[in-house]
Structures are given as C-alpha cells and as structure tokens.
Design a protein around this motif. Sequence first.
Motif, PDB file in Angstrom:
ATOM      1  N   ILE A 151      -9.502   1.892   5.551  1.00 46.69           N
ATOM      2  CA  ILE A 151      -9.910   0.537   5.194  1.00 46.69           C
ATOM      3  C   ILE A 151     -11.257   0.211   5.823  1.00 46.69           C
ATOM      4  O   ILE A 151     -12.129  -0.409   5.212  1.00 46.69           O
ATOM      5  N   THR A 170       0.827  -1.199   0.000  1.00 44.80           N
ATOM      6  CA  THR A 170       0.000   0.000   0.000  1.00 44.80           C
ATOM      7  C   THR A 170       0.865   1.254   0.000  1.00 44.80           C
ATOM      8  O   THR A 170       2.051   1.219   0.356  1.00 44.80           O
ATOM      9  N   SER A 197      -6.662   3.869  -0.462  1.00 47.09           N
ATOM     10  CA  SER A 197      -7.512   2.834   0.136  1.00 47.09           C
ATOM     11  C   SER A 197      -8.827   2.688  -0.620  1.00 47.09           C
ATOM     12  O   SER A 197      -9.343   1.573  -0.773  1.00 47.09           O
ATOM     13  N   SER A 231      -6.908  -4.453  -2.427  1.00 42.55           N
ATOM     14  CA  SER A 231      -5.815  -5.116  -1.726  1.00 42.55           C
ATOM     15  C   SER A 231      -5.609  -6.512  -2.298  1.00 42.55           C
ATOM     16  O   SER A 231      -6.529  -7.325  -2.335  1.00 42.55           O
ATOM     17  N   CYS A 250     -10.004  -6.966   6.826  1.00 42.14           N
ATOM     18  CA  CYS A 250      -8.924  -6.373   7.619  1.00 42.14           C
ATOM     19  C   CYS A 250      -7.553  -6.802   7.108  1.00 42.14           C
ATOM     20  O   CYS A 250      -6.683  -7.192   7.885  1.00 42.14           O
ATOM     21  N   HIS A 281      -4.399   4.393   7.923  1.00 36.69           N
ATOM     22  CA  HIS A 281      -4.675   3.407   6.883  1.00 36.69           C
ATOM     23  C   HIS A 281      -5.820   2.485   7.301  1.00 36.69           C
ATOM     24  O   HIS A 281      -6.744   2.220   6.509  1.00 36.69           O
ATOM     25  N   SER A 282      -5.774   1.991   8.529  1.00 37.69           N
ATOM     26  CA  SER A 282      -6.835   1.109   9.016  1.00 37.69           C
ATOM     27  C   SER A 282      -8.171   1.836   9.071  1.00 37.69           C
ATOM     28  O   SER A 282      -9.228   1.246   8.810  1.00 37.69           O
ATOM     29  N   CYS A 324      -4.971  -5.239   6.409  1.00 38.49           N
ATOM     30  CA  CYS A 324      -4.397  -3.898   6.529  1.00 38.49           C
ATOM     31  C   CYS A 324      -3.221  -3.929   7.485  1.00 38.49           C
ATOM     32  O   CYS A 324      -2.898  -4.955   8.077  1.00 38.49           O
ATOM     33  N   ARG A 339     -13.972  -2.985   3.707  1.00 37.60           N
ATOM     34  CA  ARG A 339     -13.178  -4.109   3.215  1.00 37.60           C
ATOM     35  C   ARG A 339     -12.694  -4.956   4.376  1.00 37.60           C
ATOM     36  O   ARG A 339     -12.777  -4.562   5.527  1.00 37.60           O
TER      37      ARG A 339
END
Length: 265
Positions: free
Chosen positions: A237, A33, A100, A105, A244, A233-234, A246, A242
């Motif tokens: 997400i 990412t 994101s 991913s 996890c 980032h989390s 991450c 989406r």
Amino acid sequence: MEVSIPALLLLLWLKALLNWLVVLTQWPHMVRTFSGFLCISLALVDTFLDVVVTQVFFMENFSIFGLHFTRYHICLLVQAAGFIYGVLHWPAFLLIGVDSYFTESTTEVPWPRKLTHTCGSLLLWVLATFYVFWRPDSSPIMEDEHQCKLTSRSQSSQVATVVLLALAAVLVCTSVLQEKGRRFQSQANLRCSVSAFLSTWSPFLVLLAFLLGSQVEIPAYLDMNVPWLCLLHSFHITLTLRSCSCLLCSPKMQKRWVSVCGRSA
C-alpha cells in the motif's frame, strides 16, 4: 530447533490467539482485501491444527477412520504445517502486491471480489500443500518421542530482506532528491507514505532487522502469522502511494496520513 511437546503446544496456541486478536480487531479491513482473506484463512488453519494436535496430546493413543495417532504424530503434523507455511511467503508477497496495485480500496466490497479473494486463498493453500508433499526433501524428522525438531525459516528471511532493502532504498532516494532541492509531487507523496508506514511498523521492522542480523532460528510454523501478512499488505500500500486505509492502520493514523500528505501537496 528442538522444542518439547508441551512448549510446542503453548507456542501454537499463543500464535493462534495473536492471529485472532489481529483479525477481530481489524475485521472491517480484513474483509476488503486479498491479504485480509488470507489472514482469516491462516487463523482458521492454525486453530484447526491446534485443536487436532491438542486432542492427540491428551488422548495419547487412539484411532480414527482407520488411522492410528500417538504423541509421535504431533511433531509430524507441526513439521508438515511448517513445510507448507515455509513455501507460502513469496506467493503471498506477490499476490498481495498484485491485489494492492490493481484493486482500489473502497468501503463496500462487491461479493464477486470477496468470492475471488476466498477462492484465491483456498487455491494458494491447496497448491502449497500439493507442492510440499510432492517434494522429496520434505520428510518430517523426530529424534525422540518427547522432543520435536522444527524446521527453520527459508522464504521469510528472503522476503524480509527485500522489504527492508526496498524501504532503505526509498528513504535514501527521497532524502537525496530533497537535498538537491527537487520537489516533485510523487516524491513528496512517497516520503509521507513511507513516514506513515514507519510510524506504524517501526518496532516490528527493528525486531525483523535484529532477527535477520543475529540469524536467530525461528520455526517455519511461527514465521507465517497474521501480523507478518499485515506488514506485507501495508508495505505494498505504501509503494502504491495510497492512503493508509490498510490493515493495522487506525482511523487516527488515516487522518494523520491525509493531513500530512495534504500539507505536502
């Protein structure tokens, strides 16, 4: 905030160690990412700066390439880094969000995407550096040769407030819909996604809320760190509904997310 130079060096190296600990333990996620590449670049910049200021501290007085360095320049270097880090929070928040929302991913990341992430991280650092040095109000301050006056956070508190308010709004919204008996797939997915996020980040969020509420001054240099970028980032997400897959999410947590969302489907 005033800090002695030895204490400052200790803080710098502790931050660098924390950054590398997270980067190395989450390496498979880091290279997939834009947030991960930004974390790696931050760890590298921190380490380079720490090596430079430590060398200046122990050598005390030397010249290189016609430039004269003394312990006085330790504060100047750290304050300059603090100014740069202080203006990175909103750009990082927005760019991580864009990545994101528009990037799926996957296990294997093609090299063009990796190259894009690398160039994007480098460009962000360059633009932030040029912006800081062109500002007239970013002059370093030092009151004496043994104490460093470090600038406090600015953008980080704004971004943290947005994250906390957004999470609170989502929790209230999903609770109200659940009480009214409305069962929508997207609402159920959002609720389990937020639950997975909170199960991972709740201690960090509590600390964040405490710091914001107590208005504790934190140097801008310490504000920008790898765990903070991982949280952003989390957060994005989570809002994209989406799984996890991450940063800072273990395989066990990913299986838990899948099982919870599978039951609510």
